[in-house]
Design a protein around this motif. Structure first.
Motif, mmCIF file in Angstrom:
data_model
loop_
_atom_site.group_PDB
_atom_site.id
_atom_site.type_symbol
_atom_site.label_atom_id
_atom_site.label_comp_id
_atom_site.label_asym_id
_atom_site.label_seq_id
_atom_site.Cartn_x
_atom_site.Cartn_y
_atom_site.Cartn_z
ATOM 1 N N PRO A 1 -12.337 0.944 2.951
ATOM 2 C CA PRO A 1 -11.456 -0.232 3.000
ATOM 3 C C PRO A 1 -10.625 -0.402 1.733
ATOM 4 C CG PRO A 1 -13.643 -0.802 3.820
ATOM 5 C CD PRO A 1 -13.743 0.569 3.230
ATOM 6 N N ILE A 2 -11.225 -0.108 0.581
ATOM 7 C CA ILE A 2 -10.511 -0.300 -0.681
ATOM 8 C C ILE A 2 -9.452 0.788 -0.877
ATOM 9 C CG2 ILE A 2 -11.764 0.942 -2.515
ATOM 10 C CD1 ILE A 2 -11.698 -2.735 -2.756
ATOM 11 N N VAL A 3 -9.759 2.022 -0.438
ATOM 12 C CA VAL A 3 -8.772 3.113 -0.503
ATOM 13 C C VAL A 3 -7.598 2.781 0.427
ATOM 14 C CG1 VAL A 3 -8.346 5.569 -0.016
ATOM 15 C CG2 VAL A 3 -10.489 4.867 -1.125
ATOM 16 N N ASN A 4 -7.919 2.332 1.632
ATOM 17 C CA ASN A 4 -6.860 1.991 2.598
ATOM 18 C C ASN A 4 -6.050 0.786 2.131
ATOM 19 O OD1 ASN A 4 -7.486 4.077 4.378
ATOM 20 N ND2 ASN A 4 -9.048 2.865 5.423
ATOM 21 N N HIS A 5 -6.689 -0.130 1.416
ATOM 22 C CA HIS A 5 -6.022 -1.321 0.885
ATOM 23 C C HIS A 5 -4.870 -0.902 -0.033
ATOM 24 C CE1 HIS A 5 -5.943 -5.511 -0.785
ATOM 25 N NE2 HIS A 5 -5.516 -4.872 -1.862
ATOM 26 N N VAL A 6 -5.157 -0.008 -0.975
ATOM 27 C CA VAL A 6 -4.124 0.446 -1.919
ATOM 28 C C VAL A 6 -3.125 1.358 -1.205
ATOM 29 C CG1 VAL A 6 -3.710 1.732 -4.062
ATOM 30 C CG2 VAL A 6 -5.647 0.163 -3.895
ATOM 31 N N ALA A 7 -3.626 2.154 -0.261
ATOM 32 C CA ALA A 7 -2.741 3.069 0.479
ATOM 33 C C ALA A 7 -1.649 2.307 1.236
ATOM 34 C CB ALA A 7 -3.559 3.920 1.449
ATOM 35 N N ARG A 8 -1.973 1.106 1.711
ATOM 36 C CA ARG A 8 -0.953 0.308 2.427
ATOM 37 C C ARG A 8 0.225 -0.019 1.516
ATOM 38 N NH1 ARG A 8 -5.547 -1.940 4.889
ATOM 39 N NH2 ARG A 8 -5.681 -3.732 3.486
ATOM 40 N N TYR A 9 -0.080 -0.316 0.244
ATOM 41 C CA TYR A 9 0.992 -0.606 -0.719
ATOM 42 C C TYR A 9 1.773 0.671 -1.050
ATOM 43 C CZ TYR A 9 -1.034 -5.213 -1.393
ATOM 44 O OH TYR A 9 -1.493 -6.494 -1.181
ATOM 45 N N ALA A 10 1.041 1.767 -1.231
ATOM 46 C CA ALA A 10 1.693 3.039 -1.557
ATOM 47 C C ALA A 10 2.582 3.514 -0.407
ATOM 48 C CB ALA A 10 0.638 4.098 -1.884
ATOM 49 N N ALA A 11 2.141 3.261 0.826
ATOM 50 C CA ALA A 11 2.910 3.697 2.000
ATOM 51 C C ALA A 11 4.250 2.973 2.101
ATOM 52 C CB ALA A 11 2.093 3.467 3.271
ATOM 53 N N ALA A 12 4.309 1.791 1.505
ATOM 54 C CA ALA A 12 5.537 0.982 1.607
ATOM 55 C C ALA A 12 6.614 1.422 0.615
ATOM 56 C CB ALA A 12 5.195 -0.493 1.387
ATOM 57 N N VAL A 13 6.225 2.212 -0.405
ATOM 58 C CA VAL A 13 7.199 2.632 -1.428
ATOM 59 C C VAL A 13 7.015 4.116 -1.712
ATOM 60 C CG1 VAL A 13 8.238 1.991 -3.633
ATOM 61 C CG2 VAL A 13 6.690 0.400 -2.528
ATOM 62 N N GLN A 14 7.709 4.957 -0.957
ATOM 63 C CA GLN A 14 7.499 6.400 -1.100
ATOM 64 C C GLN A 14 8.699 7.114 -1.717
ATOM 65 O OE1 GLN A 14 5.349 8.441 2.104
ATOM 66 N NE2 GLN A 14 5.086 6.478 3.130
ATOM 67 N N ALA B 1 -17.703 9.792 5.648
ATOM 68 C CA ALA B 1 -16.728 10.372 6.583
ATOM 69 C C ALA B 1 -15.436 9.559 6.601
ATOM 70 C CB ALA B 1 -17.319 10.448 7.992
ATOM 71 N N GLN B 2 -15.563 8.229 6.649
ATOM 72 C CA GLN B 2 -14.379 7.359 6.668
ATOM 73 C C GLN B 2 -13.606 7.435 5.355
ATOM 74 O OE1 GLN B 2 -17.433 6.568 7.589
ATOM 75 N NE2 GLN B 2 -17.484 5.186 9.358
ATOM 76 N N THR B 3 -14.361 7.560 4.246
ATOM 77 C CA THR B 3 -13.714 7.653 2.934
ATOM 78 C C THR B 3 -12.936 8.951 2.808
ATOM 79 O OG1 THR B 3 -15.341 6.226 1.861
ATOM 80 C CG2 THR B 3 -14.126 7.714 0.433
ATOM 81 N N LYS B 4 -13.521 10.042 3.292
ATOM 82 C CA LYS B 4 -12.813 11.333 3.264
ATOM 83 C C LYS B 4 -11.519 11.239 4.078
ATOM 84 C CE LYS B 4 -16.494 14.713 2.538
ATOM 85 N NZ LYS B 4 -17.232 15.813 3.165
ATOM 86 N N GLU B 5 -11.617 10.615 5.227
ATOM 87 C CA GLU B 5 -10.418 10.462 6.071
ATOM 88 C C GLU B 5 -9.358 9.619 5.349
ATOM 89 O OE1 GLU B 5 -9.146 9.321 10.651
ATOM 90 O OE2 GLU B 5 -11.159 8.811 9.946
ATOM 91 N N ALA B 6 -9.805 8.539 4.705
ATOM 92 C CA ALA B 6 -8.877 7.665 3.971
ATOM 93 C C ALA B 6 -8.213 8.433 2.826
ATOM 94 C CB ALA B 6 -9.624 6.446 3.429
ATOM 95 N N ILE B 7 -8.979 9.291 2.136
ATOM 96 C CA ILE B 7 -8.426 10.061 1.012
ATOM 97 C C ILE B 7 -7.443 11.119 1.513
ATOM 98 C CG2 ILE B 7 -9.020 11.738 -0.807
ATOM 99 C CD1 ILE B 7 -11.622 10.077 -1.235
ATOM 100 N N VAL B 8 -7.784 11.790 2.598
ATOM 101 C CA VAL B 8 -6.867 12.793 3.167
ATOM 102 C C VAL B 8 -5.542 12.124 3.548
ATOM 103 C CG1 VAL B 8 -6.459 14.319 5.149
ATOM 104 C CG2 VAL B 8 -8.646 14.409 3.931
ATOM 105 N N ASN B 9 -5.621 10.940 4.137
ATOM 106 C CA ASN B 9 -4.394 10.211 4.497
ATOM 107 C C ASN B 9 -3.629 9.750 3.250
ATOM 108 O OD1 ASN B 9 -4.906 10.487 7.237
ATOM 109 N ND2 ASN B 9 -6.064 8.576 7.360
#
Length: 264
Positions: free
Chosen positions: A116-129, A149-157
């Motif tokens: 959840p915390i990786v995806n939280h920051v990823a949402r902000y990063a996805a908005a400014v590429q 498993a979920q963390t690995k998926e979040a990191i790959v994304n």
């Protein structure tokens, strides 16, 4: 495309029960009135290194794995200052203050979910590429993880986005899972998909402490190891997107707030 990059750090702290009861001296979160606990020490040491790279010194600071008042719901991404609308803390002192306040109000619980915390920051990063902003998530944890498993998926994304992750391990755990997430030896993958680039740097904090565990022995070595991979990770992202660094400083104007951008 030429750009100048602003770096944003988000701090996330592990509030799970595996850290031990904060009222007991064996806990990594022990609230000792006379000296800093393991988390505060790591936060201060690593935080003082990274804050120089963040232009406004305002950091979103989050906790995960605790039961929150008033209803005892478990949260894996709660603001340390209690303000969902504005989780920003002013510098490391502000984060330490919010951290100590959280220890008094939340109940350490679990499970230890990183995704959840990786995806939280990823949402902000996805908005400014476009390369104008780069996001770095600092996770301080005792290394026990429940959602590998979920963390690995979040990191790959997240590896496709302008972001990096620094994991600082506190305490005496084996940290095997953290080493695996680091991906230095074997590139991390999820559902058969390899991460586009390595974005995780893991540092065991105990390697920089003296035998009593009370003092950081080498700030310079800690700084070097914490930041070792960030420049290459950032450059690799930029290159993969065809973004070139801005080589000229912006023209000076009295209205221009030069503190808003951090050249890389």
């Amino acid at each position: 495309m030429f750009t100048r990059t602003q770096i944003h750090f988000t701090v996330a702290i592990d509030f799970t029960a595996s850290n031990g009861n904060p009222s007991q001296s064996t806990s990594l979160h022990y609230m000792n009135p006379y000296q800093m606990n393991a988390y505060a020490m790591a936060l201060k040491a690593v935080g003082e290194i990274i804050q120089d790279y963040d232009s406004d010194k305002m950091f979103p600071a989050l906790g995960f794995g605790a039961k929150l008042p008033p209803d005892g719901r478990v949260s894996h991404e709660f603001p340390l200052n209690g303000n969902i609308e504005n989780p920003y803390c002013n510098g490391m002192e502000g984060i330490l203050e919010a951290y100590h306040q959280s220890l008094k109000t939340v109940q350490l619980y679990g499970p230890t979910n990183f995704a959840p915390i990786v995806n939280h920051v990823a949402r902000y990063a996805a908005a400014v590429q476009d390369g104008s902003q780069y996001f770095v998530l600092l996770i301080i944890t005792d290394g026990v993880i429940s959602d590998m498993a979920q963390t690995k998926e979040a990191i790959v994304n997240a590896a496709k986005l302008p972001m990096s992750i620094i994991i600082v391990g506190v305490g005496q755990a084996e940290f095997d899972a953290m080493v695996e997430l680091d991906g230095d030896d074997i590139r991390i993958s999820s559902r058969g998909k390899l991460a586009e680039r390595d974005i995780v740097q893991f540092v065991p904090f105990r390697d920089y402490m003296d035998r009593t565990g009370n003092h950081v022995l080498s700030m310079a070595r800690l700084a070097k190891d914490v930041l070792a991979e960030i420049p290459d990770q950032l450059i690799l992202y930029m290159k993969s997107r065809g973004i070139k660094p801005c080589s000229l400083p912006p023209a000076y104007s009295p209205d221009h707030d030069h503190a808003q951008t951090t050249p890389i």
